[in-house]
Design a protein around this motif. Structure first.
Motif, PDB file in Angstrom:
ATOM      1  N   LEU A 282       0.837  -1.195   0.000  1.00 36.10           N
ATOM      2  CA  LEU A 282       0.000   0.000   0.000  1.00 36.10           C
ATOM      3  C   LEU A 282       0.878   1.254   0.000  1.00 36.10           C
ATOM      4  CD1 LEU A 282      -2.891   1.092   0.138  1.00 36.10           C
ATOM      5  CD2 LEU A 282      -2.747   0.969   2.631  1.00 36.10           C
ATOM      6  N   ILE A 283       1.918   1.224   0.829  1.00 38.20           N
ATOM      7  CA  ILE A 283       2.865   2.348   0.852  1.00 38.20           C
ATOM      8  C   ILE A 283       3.548   2.477  -0.506  1.00 38.20           C
ATOM      9  CG2 ILE A 283       5.000   3.205   1.906  1.00 38.20           C
ATOM     10  CD1 ILE A 283       4.140   1.846   4.495  1.00 38.20           C
ATOM     11  N   TYR A 284       3.905   1.336  -1.107  1.00 38.67           N
ATOM     12  CA  TYR A 284       4.522   1.327  -2.440  1.00 38.67           C
ATOM     13  C   TYR A 284       3.615   2.020  -3.463  1.00 38.67           C
ATOM     14  CZ  TYR A 284       5.162  -0.665  -7.105  1.00 38.67           C
ATOM     15  OH  TYR A 284       5.266  -0.826  -8.459  1.00 38.67           O
ATOM     16  N   THR A 285       2.322   1.701  -3.418  1.00 35.74           N
ATOM     17  CA  THR A 285       1.374   2.302  -4.357  1.00 35.74           C
ATOM     18  C   THR A 285       1.302   3.811  -4.179  1.00 35.74           C
ATOM     19  OG1 THR A 285       0.054   0.263  -4.343  1.00 35.74           O
ATOM     20  CG2 THR A 285      -1.014   2.260  -5.158  1.00 35.74           C
ATOM     21  N   LEU A 286       1.309   4.262  -2.926  1.00 37.89           N
ATOM     22  CA  LEU A 286       1.272   5.696  -2.656  1.00 37.89           C
ATOM     23  C   LEU A 286       2.530   6.391  -3.165  1.00 37.89           C
ATOM     24  CD1 LEU A 286      -0.183   5.698   0.974  1.00 37.89           C
ATOM     25  CD2 LEU A 286      -1.371   6.317  -1.130  1.00 37.89           C
ATOM     26  N   VAL A 288       4.510   5.422  -5.618  1.00 37.81           N
ATOM     27  CA  VAL A 288       4.479   5.446  -7.081  1.00 37.81           C
ATOM     28  C   VAL A 288       3.504   6.511  -7.580  1.00 37.81           C
ATOM     29  CG1 VAL A 288       3.799   4.125  -9.120  1.00 37.81           C
ATOM     30  CG2 VAL A 288       5.210   3.054  -7.367  1.00 37.81           C
ATOM     31  N   LEU A 289       2.350   6.613  -6.940  1.00 37.25           N
ATOM     32  CA  LEU A 289       1.350   7.600  -7.330  1.00 37.25           C
ATOM     33  C   LEU A 289       1.891   9.022  -7.198  1.00 37.25           C
ATOM     34  CD1 LEU A 289      -1.575   8.099  -8.213  1.00 37.25           C
ATOM     35  CD2 LEU A 289      -2.218   8.129  -5.807  1.00 37.25           C
ATOM     36  N   VAL A 290       2.562   9.296  -6.088  1.00 34.18           N
ATOM     37  CA  VAL A 290       3.136  10.632  -5.885  1.00 34.18           C
ATOM     38  C   VAL A 290       4.194  10.937  -6.945  1.00 34.18           C
ATOM     39  CG1 VAL A 290       4.566  12.013  -4.325  1.00 34.18           C
ATOM     40  CG2 VAL A 290       2.640  10.713  -3.411  1.00 34.18           C
ATOM     41  N   ILE A 291       5.015   9.933  -7.274  1.00 35.37           N
ATOM     42  CA  ILE A 291       6.043  10.122  -8.307  1.00 35.37           C
ATOM     43  C   ILE A 291       5.393  10.392  -9.664  1.00 35.37           C
ATOM     44  CG2 ILE A 291       7.927   9.015  -9.572  1.00 35.37           C
ATOM     45  CD1 ILE A 291       8.622   7.516  -7.015  1.00 35.37           C
ATOM     46  N   TYR A 292       4.332   9.635  -9.994  1.00 34.51           N
ATOM     47  CA  TYR A 292       3.626   9.846 -11.259  1.00 34.51           C
ATOM     48  C   TYR A 292       3.135  11.286 -11.375  1.00 34.51           C
ATOM     49  CZ  TYR A 292       3.333   4.794 -12.199  1.00 34.51           C
ATOM     50  OH  TYR A 292       3.619   3.485 -12.462  1.00 34.51           O
ATOM     51  N   VAL A 293       2.502  11.781 -10.315  1.00 34.62           N
ATOM     52  CA  VAL A 293       1.951  13.134 -10.340  1.00 34.62           C
ATOM     53  C   VAL A 293       3.078  14.169 -10.368  1.00 34.62           C
ATOM     54  CG1 VAL A 293       0.576  14.822  -9.066  1.00 34.62           C
ATOM     55  CG2 VAL A 293      -0.173  12.437  -9.190  1.00 34.62           C
ATOM     56  N   GLY A 294       4.110  13.949  -9.542  1.00 37.45           N
ATOM     57  CA  GLY A 294       5.220  14.900  -9.473  1.00 37.45           C
ATOM     58  C   GLY A 294       6.005  15.004 -10.762  1.00 37.45           C
ATOM     59  N   MET A 295       6.187  13.882 -11.463  1.00 37.92           N
ATOM     60  CA  MET A 295       6.947  13.866 -12.706  1.00 37.92           C
ATOM     61  C   MET A 295       6.064  14.059 -13.939  1.00 37.92           C
ATOM     62  SD  MET A 295       9.701  10.776 -12.090  1.00 37.92           S
ATOM     63  CE  MET A 295      10.332  10.966 -13.764  1.00 37.92           C
ATOM     64  N   HIS A 296       4.755  14.251 -13.718  1.00 37.64           N
ATOM     65  CA  HIS A 296       3.797  14.430 -14.828  1.00 37.64           C
ATOM     66  C   HIS A 296       3.863  13.255 -15.799  1.00 37.64           C
ATOM     67  CE1 HIS A 296       3.182  18.469 -13.330  1.00 37.64           C
ATOM     68  NE2 HIS A 296       4.473  18.702 -13.404  1.00 37.64           N
ATOM     69  N   VAL A 297       3.909  12.053 -15.240  1.00 39.19           N
ATOM     70  CA  VAL A 297       3.951  10.842 -16.064  1.00 39.19           C
ATOM     71  C   VAL A 297       2.606  10.663 -16.763  1.00 39.19           C
ATOM     72  CG1 VAL A 297       4.101   8.323 -15.997  1.00 39.19           C
ATOM     73  CG2 VAL A 297       5.673   9.704 -14.637  1.00 39.19           C
ATOM     74  N   GLY A 380      10.464   1.600 -14.787  1.00 39.40           N
ATOM     75  CA  GLY A 380      11.636   2.021 -14.019  1.00 39.40           C
ATOM     76  C   GLY A 380      11.262   2.619 -12.681  1.00 39.40           C
ATOM     77  N   ILE A 381      10.226   3.475 -12.670  1.00 40.22           N
ATOM     78  CA  ILE A 381       9.756   4.060 -11.410  1.00 40.22           C
ATOM     79  C   ILE A 381       9.282   2.963 -10.464  1.00 40.22           C
ATOM     80  CG2 ILE A 381       7.933   5.483 -10.379  1.00 40.22           C
ATOM     81  CD1 ILE A 381       8.071   7.225 -12.906  1.00 40.22           C
ATOM     82  N   GLY A 382       8.535   2.002 -11.002  1.00 34.97           N
ATOM     83  CA  GLY A 382       8.025   0.913 -10.176  1.00 34.97           C
ATOM     84  C   GLY A 382       9.131   0.057  -9.584  1.00 34.97           C
ATOM     85  N   ILE A 383      10.177  -0.197 -10.361  1.00 35.58           N
ATOM     86  CA  ILE A 383      11.286  -1.024  -9.870  1.00 35.58           C
ATOM     87  C   ILE A 383      11.992  -0.345  -8.707  1.00 35.58           C
ATOM     88  CG2 ILE A 383      13.570  -1.937 -10.469  1.00 35.58           C
ATOM     89  CD1 ILE A 383      12.464  -2.395 -13.301  1.00 35.58           C
ATOM     90  N   VAL A 384      12.296   0.941  -8.862  1.00 32.03           N
ATOM     91  CA  VAL A 384      12.977   1.676  -7.791  1.00 32.03           C
ATOM     92  C   VAL A 384      12.112   1.710  -6.530  1.00 32.03           C
ATOM     93  CG1 VAL A 384      13.887   3.923  -7.095  1.00 32.03           C
ATOM     94  CG2 VAL A 384      14.318   3.071  -9.403  1.00 32.03           C
TER      95      VAL A 384
END
Length: 415
Positions: A282-286, A288-297, A380-384
């Motif tokens: 669950l923490i992993y999903t959060l 990744v979600l923050v990274i998606y929004v922050g990087m405008h993926v 790549g984001i998911g792996i990290v």
């Protein structure tokens, strides 16, 4: 029992629970105060295949001044791509068709008609003296930025010339003090000011715009450069998402069922470590979600596949760790020693598998195009993120649970 550890665990559960609600719960959209910012998931940019967009075919035309060549087509593609990207469009599809045509597909733009007009506008900038001599052109431009005077409220575009352009402009203004130097865009006069004095700093302004948005669009055109050839719109049509609303809903439900099945399996088979792993996922999903929004993926169908793949990688890392933990407990080690030894033994296998997958993502990114690059970025984001949660978060949570004394029976840890 270490009550301070129990309190820390309770606090973590509450914080993560609230963060999950803030990030994912659709009910926040109804809130008049927080609906603009929450849920965070609504800020993820959807690609053309998920939300549809505009399909445009641009055809280059021969003129007496400029004929269509392969080099001119490459320049045309580069200029159009810069223009589309500066309008805030993520991952546009731009590809050449034949010798004279470009196919442009744009997702999720608020004003498609304006975007298409701006995309094909020639945007040839000239500064001309009273005798018709062109002294500076857009080729001498270094930057163009819209702005608004805080005192007068006047909207303008601030121009900055290159070093060579600044010299030309300084010489032209010095030689034409008291005379007009007209500013033209695509042959139309924007301004025709009188030169008051020489301007040696390589800066100029274009005024007379009705809104900041209008000035912003002109600044984009000037920054991206003039089109190398004349173009016409050969075809323009709206396109729907590749995955219809019904199919998208079914995919969401299928994904939710799969995730729940994984969470239940981890809990039933690995017991307490499985519960910790579910919480870490669950923490992993959060994260990744923050990274998606922050990087405008931009999320596309391949991106969704990459996210689910990275989720599977995160689960696989936990499986390896817990199997090593069970082996260590079976040898009679204490719980804390078994946790440390299990993570240490599992680290090499987890690192090697994630490193090889990450290398594959890098290769896909540098040698792929369009959706393939999007898949590589998401993977790549998911792996990290999965490496961080599996090696750091899960380990820290297990140690915290063990130190709290809430569960002391080794069987609860899968032994």
């Amino acid at each position: 029992m270490m009550w301070n550890k129990v309190l820390i665990l309770a606090l973590i559960v509450v914080v993560v629970g609230l963060a999950t609600a803030a990030a994912l719960a659709p009910a926040w959209q109804q809130n008049p105060y927080l609906g603009k910012y929450l849920p965070l998931a609504k800020d993820i940019i959807l690609g053309l295949d998920l939300q549809g967009g505009v399909h445009v075919v641009v055809e280059a035309q021969d003129t007496p001044e400029s004929r269509v060549t392969p080099d001119k087509m490459q320049q045309l593609r580069a200029v159009i791509e810069r223009r589309v990207n500066q309008f805030g469009v993520a991952e546009p599809v731009i590809q050449q068709q034949g010798d004279r045509r470009l196919i442009v597909e744009i997702a999720g733009i608020s004003n498609p008609e304006e975007a298409v007009r701006s995309m094909v506008k020639t945007a040839y900038l000239e500064f001309k003296t009273e005798d018709g001599k062109t002294v500076v052109t857009g080729a001498d431009l270094k930057d163009a930025m819209e702005s608004k005077d805080p005192t007068s409220g006047q909207v303008k575009v601030d121009l900055t010339f290159t070093a060579a352009g600044a010299r030309k402009f300084a010489e032209a203004t010095a030689a034409n003090v008291g005379k007009h130097i007209a500013i033209l865009l695509d042959g139309q006069v924007l301004q025709n000011p009188v030169v008051q004095e020489a301007i040696p700093n390589g800066k100029a302004q274009i005024t007379g715009y009705q809104s900041l948005e209008e000035a912003h669009n002109i600044a984009i055109l000037l920054r991206s450069g003039a089109l190398p050839v004349k173009v016409e719109i050969a075809e323009k049509r709206a396109i729907g998402p590749a995955l219809g609303a019904d199919s998208l809903d079914k995919s969401k439900h299928a994904g939710l069922v799969g995730v729940v099945a994984i969470l239940v399996f981890m809990l039933m088979y690995y017991r307490l470590p499985g519960l910790v792993a579910d919480f870490a996922l669950l923490i992993y999903t959060l994260i990744v979600l923050v990274i998606y929004v922050g990087m405008h993926v931009t999320m596309t169908l391949p991106g969704i596949a990459a996210f689910l793949l990275s989720l599977g990688i995160a689960v696989d890392a936990n499986v390896i760790i817990f199997e090593r933990l069970k082996e260590e407990l079976a040898t009679g080690k204490s719980l804390r020693s078994a946790i440390d030894a299990g993570f240490k033994r599992a680290f090499t296998a987890i690192f090697d598998s994630n490193a090889t997958t990450f290398i594959a993502a890098i290769v896909l990114y540098f040698f792929g195009t369009g959706p393939i690059r999007g898949f590589a970025v998401t993977l790549g984001i998911g792996i990290v993120a999965s490496m961080f949660t599996a090696i750091s978060v899960t380990r820290w949570l297990l140690h915290l649970v063990a130190a709290s004394g809430l569960v002391k029976n080794a069987k609860a840890y899968g032994a």
